[in-house]
Design a protein around this motif. Structure first.
Motif: not given
Length: 534
Positions: A91-118
């Motif tokens: 893919a070459h086109s994406f959308n971004f949204r903020i999501a939470s992810r669990s890590t060894k150091d606890g939860a963190r917020r990050e940008a998570r991509p989703s499929l854009g137009l194409g």
């Protein structure tokens, strides 16, 4: 939406059908499919969106667009496809949204991509090829089998095309402006329904797959009617949940028996829906939620949380949530005692769910694939007997205040190197300090958190245990203070402690006095301003 038909744009608008790639690709009207560079210079610029793909774009990828199979996807399946494509370098086109992810150091917020137009070409896994051969042999009609490729014959190009585009003008929503978006799966060749279906089934299987020591938490998306996956959580061990040994042993034995192959075969032979329902009831903070998560980890099941108090939760939506839950999942309904009153009336404002709708959903739960339903309640005595009958609730599990056995076991959880004698001494000190009062497991856990830097001997001492009582008494005083303040406010609203009838009379007298003053003011030619304070 057959490829090859040529619907007129005015007919599409008249039928209120959004224009799709599948039903307009062969249309002679190409204005909607012109590349964005060919738009007239005097047209309004729309730099933040892309128009649907042009005929040359589709023809370059597919060859003859008429010689292809199309499938429109929505909701949960569209999200699964988007996540799958994003993980591939295609893919070459994406959308971004903020999501939470669990890590060894606890939860963190990050940008998570989703499929854009194409338009993206996606290679199919080998498993999809095998499933497609079997599926094509089943779904093809005699006409399809006789025209084109033979049943089970897959072309050399096993790729699938994923098209995501936007159609129409922006429309207003409750949040912001939005443009109609659509995702379409395309397979080269006619009668390739089996290939598309096998690809979708493969993604669903991957999404429902469980792994040891982890589970997925999903919540019912009421607006779009599908289970939305929120996060993958690390499972806690069953031994980390401290319950009376008899209670835990009885529950684990019951679940072990239910998930066995012999039990599944027995249910099938007798025509009984293969499901099991539990009611976890008792005092708050006793470990109901912790036990649910531990069961999900032990038996490799995903958790599906329902919010029946949502203002948009109808009887049909609740039933769809049960039916569409993945097999081998745990459906959780928390605080069911807060839903309905003694006369089966809904106690939640603006919630259209009915008591009969809840019963019907429980009676027809799931596809019978070993689904477990767990309802939680702090007050079992408030539940209607019809909800507690066998078949809707198969087993009741009681959660009480911390017993002597639980206090000692929890001490050993936080101080595993300590001996049983010291753990029992701690339990005795707590019992002596509490007297006739009771303490939930959550209160004990909070104590150990505050003592995390102390040694086992210091935490078990009578002096340290007094901090539990101080915290307990502080909360009781705050509770009494809030109750007193609420009673005083209620009395003030009713007229300084007067009865409701007297308060109403006082308000009526005041209104009459105001009206008299208004009449007098009007008669004297003055202007009256009425201020209503709610």
């Amino acid at each position: 939406d057959c490829v090859g038909s040529e619907p007129r744009p005015d007919a599409i608008i008249a039928n209120r059908r959004p224009p799709t790639f599948a039903n307009t690709i062969m249309s002679n009207t190409t204005s909607e499919f012109e590349p964005i560079l060919n738009i007239a210079a005097d047209s309004k610029p729309m730099s933040t969106r892309l128009r649907p793909f042009s005929h040359p774009s589709v023809a370059a990828a597919l060859g003859d667009p008429a010689d292809a199979t199309y499938a429109v996807v929505h909701g949960e399946l569209a999200l699964l496809i988007s996540d799958y494509v994003v993980d591939l370098p295609v893919a070459h086109s994406f959308n971004f949204r903020i999501a939470s992810r669990s890590t060894k150091d606890g939860a963190r917020r990050e940008a998570r991509p989703s499929l854009g137009l194409g338009l993206v070409q996606v290679p199919c896994p080998a498993q999809v090829h095998d499933d497609a051969r079997r599926s094509d042999a089943v779904v093809k009609s005699p006409v399809e089998a006789g025209s084109g490729a033979a049943a089970g014959d897959i072309s050399a190009d096993q790729s699938i095309f994923v098209l995501k585009h936007e159609l129409g003008e922006p429309v207003g929503t409750s949040c912001s402006a939005a443009i109609y978006s659509e995702m379409i799966l395309i397979a080269k060749g006619k009668a390739r329904l089996g290939q598309l279906q096998a690809f979708c089934d493969h993604l669903i299987e991957l999404a429902d797959k469980t792994e040891p020591r982890t589970f997925t938490i999903s919540r019912w998306n009421i607006k779009n009617q599908y289970w939305q996956r929120e996060q993958r959580a690390k499972a806690r061990s069953l031994t980390s949940v401290v319950l009376p040994e008899a209670t835990m042993g009885d529950l684990v034995q019951d679940v072990d028996d239910f998930v066995s192959e012999e039990t599944a075969a027995w249910y099938s032979d007798h025509g009984i829906p293969y499901k099991r329902s539990y009611l976890f009831y008792g005092v708050p903070g006793a470990g109901k939620t912790s036990l649910i998560q531990a069961l999900a980890g032990k038996y490799c099941r995903n958790l599906c949380y329902l919010s029946p108090t949502h203002p948009d939760m109808t009887d049909d939506s609740l039933k769809n949530a049960f039916v569409r839950a993945a097999p081998n999942s745990i459906i959780v309904l928390e605080d069911v005692d807060a839903l309905f009153g003694p006369k089966r009336q809904n106690t939640v404002d603006k919630c259209p769910l009915t008591f009969s709708g809840l019963l019907n959903a429980l009676d027809g739960v799931g596809p019978g694939g070993g689904t477990i339903v767990i309802m939680t309640s702090n007050h079992r005595d408030r539940l209607d007997p019809a909800l507690l009958r066998p078949g809707r609730v198969d087993k009741h599990v009681h959660f009480d205040h911390a017993t002597s056995e639980q206090r000692a076991a929890l001490f050993l959880q936080f101080y595993p190197k300590a001996d049983a004698v010291l753990a029992q001494r701690f339990s005795d000190h707590v019992a002596a300090a509490l007297g006739d009062r009771q303490l939930a497991m959550a209160g004990l856990q909070q104590y150990f958190i505050s003592q995390r830097k102390s040694t086992a001997e210091a935490a078990a001492s009578a002096e340290a245990v007094t901090s539990i009582i101080k915290e307990f008494e502080s909360r009781e005083e705050e509770k009494l203070k809030n109750e007193k303040a609420g009673e005083e406010a209620k009395a003030a609203n009713n007229g300084d402690g007067a009865t409701p009838a007297a308060a109403e009379k006082k308000q009526a007298d005041a209104a009459g006095s105001d009206n008299a003053q208004a009449d007098a003011g009007t008669a004297s030619g003055g202007k009256q301003i009425h201020v209503h304070i709610h």
